[in-house]
Design an enzyme around this catalytic site. Structure first.
Site, PDB file in Angstrom:
ATOM      1  N   LYS A 100       0.860  -1.201   0.000  1.00 17.42           N
ATOM      2  CA  LYS A 100       0.000   0.000   0.000  1.00 17.42           C
ATOM      3  C   LYS A 100       0.877   1.226   0.000  1.00 17.42           C
ATOM      4  O   LYS A 100       1.994   1.204   0.538  1.00 17.42           O
ATOM      5  CB  LYS A 100      -0.877   0.002   1.259  1.00 17.42           C
TER       6      LYS A 100
HETATM    7  N1  GLU Z   1      -7.307   0.088  -2.809  1.00 17.47           N
HETATM    8  C1  GLU Z   1      -8.118  -1.077  -3.017  1.00 17.47           C
HETATM    9  C2  GLU Z   1      -8.136  -1.934  -1.761  1.00 17.47           C
HETATM   10  O1  GLU Z   1      -7.945  -1.456  -0.674  1.00 17.47           O
HETATM   11  C3  GLU Z   1      -7.754  -1.823  -4.285  1.00 17.47           C
HETATM   12  C4  GLU Z   1      -6.364  -2.380  -4.333  1.00 17.47           C
HETATM   13  C5  GLU Z   1      -5.978  -2.983  -5.688  1.00 17.47           C
HETATM   14  O2  GLU Z   1      -6.798  -3.021  -6.579  1.00 17.47           O
HETATM   15  O3  GLU Z   1      -4.826  -3.394  -5.785  1.00 17.47           O
HETATM   16  O4  GLU Z   1      -8.415  -3.104  -1.815  1.00 17.47           O
END
Ligand code: GLU
Length: 418
Positions: A106
């Site tokens: 992240k």
């Molecule tokens: N930000 C989204 C989540 O928290 C999507 C992450 C992604 O598609 O890699 O799952």
């Protein structure tokens, strides 16, 4: 949101809770509670006035035992190192519970995007892409959208990466628009899994979704799509909110009209004559059948949890309950569909996007939605099977039991290097 509850500590306590039911060594669990690495960087860009401004940014690579690190990038003033670490851990267990061959990561930039022009945001984003370049790649780490980022930012990151690498590699990032190599169905995917899991939970609990009342806290991409889709399934959305406040109408709101109003005015508040105005806290404690928290972490703390009246909660946001709130809701017999499953549709369709990018062969929206539904329903079934097999009271613990077992197995098969 409750200040003072550290989301990274919440993640670690969720892991401990599940690990107590697993025969996995403490040394392995210790590894699974910490990110492998965290990039902390300072981006300096020129503002439209010609001044220089610095922004702190992070990328946490939590675990790649099951595949490349995967997870979004958020732009928010409350981004912190520990928040990003927690979110990257939640991604690791999210990709594991839905069984897609990806790890967890992240990123985030401490910025309020409302305070900057599009040109400034492009410079910030491209600067971050330059910093990320050595860490990312379709087999290394694949970012995606998160809070306050979307197709536009993903397209900029892809373009910067491809320019610097002198290649075409659309699978380096997901959540792009279709013309840049995005997937059909990606934008709706997070809200879609939130309602699919709610449908499965109602079915499991022998409750009727038709006519059920729903409150949605947070009206960004995940919240508003969930509201739209649950309304189409025959439920009645009685309340929605955003950071400016909430609205309530006992006989039901029109989720699309509320979204149009938000697009025009910046908020859902005031979209229809005769509706009642509520605070976010009021929305979270309404007497409804289903509550969908779709904003940020720690929306419901222990005190607020005492007042929650919903029977089922489907967590569209990441980490909306503090661990104490989770314990209180468990005592109150509220069925909480955990974030790592309820909002896993986003990363699942990101996985489909990555597959399509690598094959340079694109699917129809119908195929995307069908394959998504199969994965989400299978994962829900695995959660319920574990809940019953281990005689657990909390669906979140069951989800972590499944997910941790999968990550630990890949790690133990591979061993350590060196
Ligand atoms: N930000 C989204 C989540 O928290 C999507 C992450 C992604 O598609 O890699 O799952």
């Amino acid at each position: 949101m409750t200040e003072g509850v550290n989301p990274f500590e919440s993640l670690q306590s969720q892991i401990d809770e599940a690990a107590a039911h697993l025969e996995i060594g403490d040394d392995v669990i210790e590894r699974l509670k910490h990110p492998e690495r965290v990039l902390e960087t300072n981006l300096t860009i020129e503002t439209d006035d010609g001044d220089l401004e610095r922004f702190k940014a992070f990328r946490s690579q939590f675990n790649n035992d099951r595949g490349p690190y995967k997870g979004g990038i958020r732009y928010h003033p409350q981004v912190s190192r520990d928040e990003v670490k927690a979110l990257s851990g939640w991604m690791t267990y999210k990709t594991a519970i839905v069984g897609i061959p990806l790890g967890g990561g992240k990123g985030g930039i401490i910025i309020d995007p409302d305070d900057y022009s599009e040109a400034e945001l492009e410079r910030v984003t491209r600067s971050f892409a330059k910093e990320l370049r050595p860490l990312i790649g379709e087999d290394r780490d694949i970012p995606a959208p998160d809070v306050n980022t979307g197709q536009r930012e993903m397209n900029w990151i892809k373009d910067t990466y491809e320019a610097l690498e002198n290649t075409t590699e659309p699978g380096v990032i997901t959540g792009k628009n279709i013309a840049s190599g995005g997937s059909e169905g990606r934008v709706e995917a997070t809200g879609r899994s939130t309602v699919l899991t709610a449908r499965e939970a109602f079915d499991y609990l022998d409750k009727d979704l038709e006519g059920a009342t729903v409150a949605v806290q947070g009206y960004g991409n995940a919240g508003w799509i969930a509201a739209k889709l649950i309304d189409r399934m025959g439920a009645t959305v009685v309340a929605v909110s955003d950071s400016s406040g909430g609205i309530y109408n006992q006989s039901g709101l029109d989720p699309v009209a509320a979204k149009d109003h938000k697009n025009e005015t910046g908020s859902v508040v005031g979209y229809e004559e005769g509706e009642e105005e509520l605070t976010n806290e009021d929305v979270l404690t309404l007497d409804v059948d289903l509550l969908i928290p779709a904003a940020l972490e720690n929306a419901i703390d222990a005190d607020l949890a005492e007042d929650v009246q919903a029977d089922v909660i489907s967590e569209a946001a990441n980490g909306p309950l503090t661990p104490e709130a989770d314990a209180t809701l468990e005592e109150k017999d509220v069925f909480v569909i955990p974030d790592i499953l309820a909002n896993a549709g986003g990363v699942t369709v990101s996985y489909f996007e990555w597959v399509q990018n690598r094959q340079r062969f694109y699917w129809t929206e119908q195929r995307v939605n069908e394959e998504l539904e199969e994965i989400i329903v299978d994962a829900f079934d695995a959660l319920v099977a574990t809940l019953e097999e281990y005689d657990l009271d909390n669906p979140r613990t069951a989800a972590y039991v499944v997910a941790i077992r999968r990550v630990a197995e890949s790690f133990e098969e591979a061993g350590t290097f060196p």
